[in-house]
Design an enzyme around this catalytic site. Structure first.
Site, mmCIF file in Angstrom:
data_model
loop_
_atom_site.group_PDB
_atom_site.id
_atom_site.type_symbol
_atom_site.label_atom_id
_atom_site.label_comp_id
_atom_site.label_asym_id
_atom_site.label_seq_id
_atom_site.Cartn_x
_atom_site.Cartn_y
_atom_site.Cartn_z
ATOM 1 N N ARG A 1 -17.214 8.445 30.970
ATOM 2 C CA ARG A 1 -16.410 8.015 32.123
ATOM 3 C C ARG A 1 -15.007 8.591 32.050
ATOM 4 O O ARG A 1 -14.434 9.002 33.064
ATOM 5 C CB ARG A 1 -16.348 6.487 32.215
ATOM 6 N N CYS A 2 -14.443 8.625 30.845
ATOM 7 C CA CYS A 2 -13.092 9.167 30.664
ATOM 8 C C CYS A 2 -13.003 10.628 31.093
ATOM 9 O O CYS A 2 -11.961 11.084 31.572
ATOM 10 C CB CYS A 2 -12.659 9.070 29.201
ATOM 11 N N MET A 3 -14.092 11.376 30.920
ATOM 12 C CA MET A 3 -14.072 12.816 31.140
ATOM 13 C C MET A 3 -14.435 13.207 32.572
ATOM 14 O O MET A 3 -14.644 14.382 32.856
ATOM 15 C CB MET A 3 -15.029 13.509 30.159
#
Length: 420
Positions: free
Chosen positions: A407-409
């Site tokens: 999700r962060c990426m």
């Protein structure tokens, strides 16, 4: 002819129609143990391994949706002289390096985009620079492959984040320029810095902001997103003159694995979510708070038992699946540390996550998710259309050391509506 899309994200799980990525480059390698902490890393990464793992991640997304690369988007807008001048002046003024402005203006757009991300080397053309311990006039953006944080597609607009750390502020400046000037997106940006009543205490990062439903936002109150930052978002929602709910989950400032809400909670499907059980479901001093907005006003603010029960009261009955399984607290802690709760949905019940978190994957499988290897999808051995629910696993032994997961990426710019 460049295709323009209207930005629009009204849930965390709607079928993905466009996502912005940034493949890690030399900015990740331009780091030493002595400056890793300043770069917000706890360790230095092996770039070649990180890129190999990232290609699994991006390769799967390229199979299922339209992907955009930050460096390409930036280079495109820098071809326009007025935008190039404006962005260079803004960055150089903000980072107090106006002495390099003319040098940057002479660079071709593609090279300038690269240097704005990978770092601009310090010229030793004076005694001051000769004696300096710095290697860069503009430091590398070590964290930019976590594209989630610097901007958020929130409904039909893009919220530009007000980053908690100065080392990441250029990321937000770049993303604002892209959304304001790229012909690939039609949108309106909202930047807290453009509001007279926003001060240093206001902090918002995308890892803390989750669009649960058209009328429900879930936001982490963390070391990176302050109560003032959440108040800013609430004030934006008040302008809609509609009923809206903001569910706030408080998070610990330490350890660093609790940096954002998506490190302890992510949506998986219309009826399922991933949780780090000790924080989300067990009794703790970290509160869940429900803010109800109605007709342009805050109608109520109240504490709730926990995040899951609060969402259930709002009509979202989610089964919590436990990061690291539900039997061993040590396993839960280990896998949460390695972004085991950090999943990214490509559609309802269709998610991406790290293969290294084996107990989490076992728990996902028990709950009906088929476990599929990224390389099998990329090679064509597996057709995702044949599966109703799945988690595609990507290598994460190196990427996870940067402090984030799938999700962060990923920074979605458009999703299809969900039929609830």
């Amino acid at each position: 002819m460049i295709k323009t899309i209207d930005t629009g994200v009204f849930s965390e799980i709607g079928e993905l129609e466009g996502v912005i990525l940034h493949t890690p480059g030399k900015e990740v390698e331009n780091m030493t143990p002595s400056n890793a902490e300043r770069a917000l890393y706890s360790d230095i990464l092996n770039l070649s391994v990180a890129v190999e793992e990232y290609q699994q991640f991006s390769g799967v997304l390229e199979k299922v949706t339209q992907t955009y690369q930050v460096k390409d988007l930036l280079a495109e807008i820098l071809e326009q002289p007025k935008i190039k001048l404006s962005l260079i002046e803004k960055i150089c003024t903000y980072e107090q390096v106006l002495n390099i402005k003319e040098d940057l203006l002479e660079l071709p757009a593609t090279e300038l985009a690269r240097q704005l991300i990978e770092g601009v080397n310090l010229k030793t053309d004076s005694l001051t620079t000769f004696l300096s311990d710095d290697r860069y006039s503009l430091r590398p953006l070590h964290n930019f492959f976590f594209t989630r944080d610097a901007s958020v597609t929130m409904y039909d607009k893009v919220l530009i984040s007000k980053m908690a750390n100065k080392v990441r502020e250029r990321e937000a400046i770049v993303m604002e320029a892209i959304f304001n000037h790229s012909s690939r997106f039609k949108t309106q940006t909202v930047n807290p810095l453009n509001f007279y009543n926003v001060g240093n205490e206001t902090m918002i990062e995308g890892g803390d902001v989750q669009i649960a439903r058209e009328d429900v936002l879930v936001i982490g109150n963390s070391a990176r997103t302050s109560s003032q930052g959440i108040d800013f978002i609430v004030n934006q929602l008040k302008q809609k003159k509609e009923r809206h709910y903001v569910v706030v989950q408080q998070l610990p400032d330490t350890p660093e694995s609790f940096i954002h809400l998506d490190m302890v909670f992510t949506f998986l499907d219309k009826d399922a979510c991933m949780v780090y059980e000790p924080l989300i479901l067990k009794d703790s001093r970290y509160s869940t708070i429900l803010i109800t907005i109605d007709n342009g006003e805050v109608a109520s603010i109240e504490k709730k038992a926990n995040l899951i029960s609060c969402l259930k009261d709002l009509g979202m009955d989610l089964k919590p699946i436990c990061c690291g399984g539900s039997s061993d607290i040590w396993t839960q802690e280990r896998e949460q540390w390695h972004s085991g709760a950090n999943f990214f949905a490509m559609g309802p019940g269709k998610v991406l996550g790290y293969a290294r978190n084996v107990y989490t994957m076992e728990e996902m499988n028990k709950n009906g998710f088929e476990i599929i290897k990224a390389n099998d999808v990329i090679s064509g051995q597996v057709d995702l259309a044949e599966y109703e629910k799945y988690v595609v696993t990507i290598g994460g032994s190196e990427l996870s050391r940067g402090g984030g997961g799938a999700r962060c990426m990923s920074m979605p710019v458009r999703r299809k509506p969900v039929k609830w």
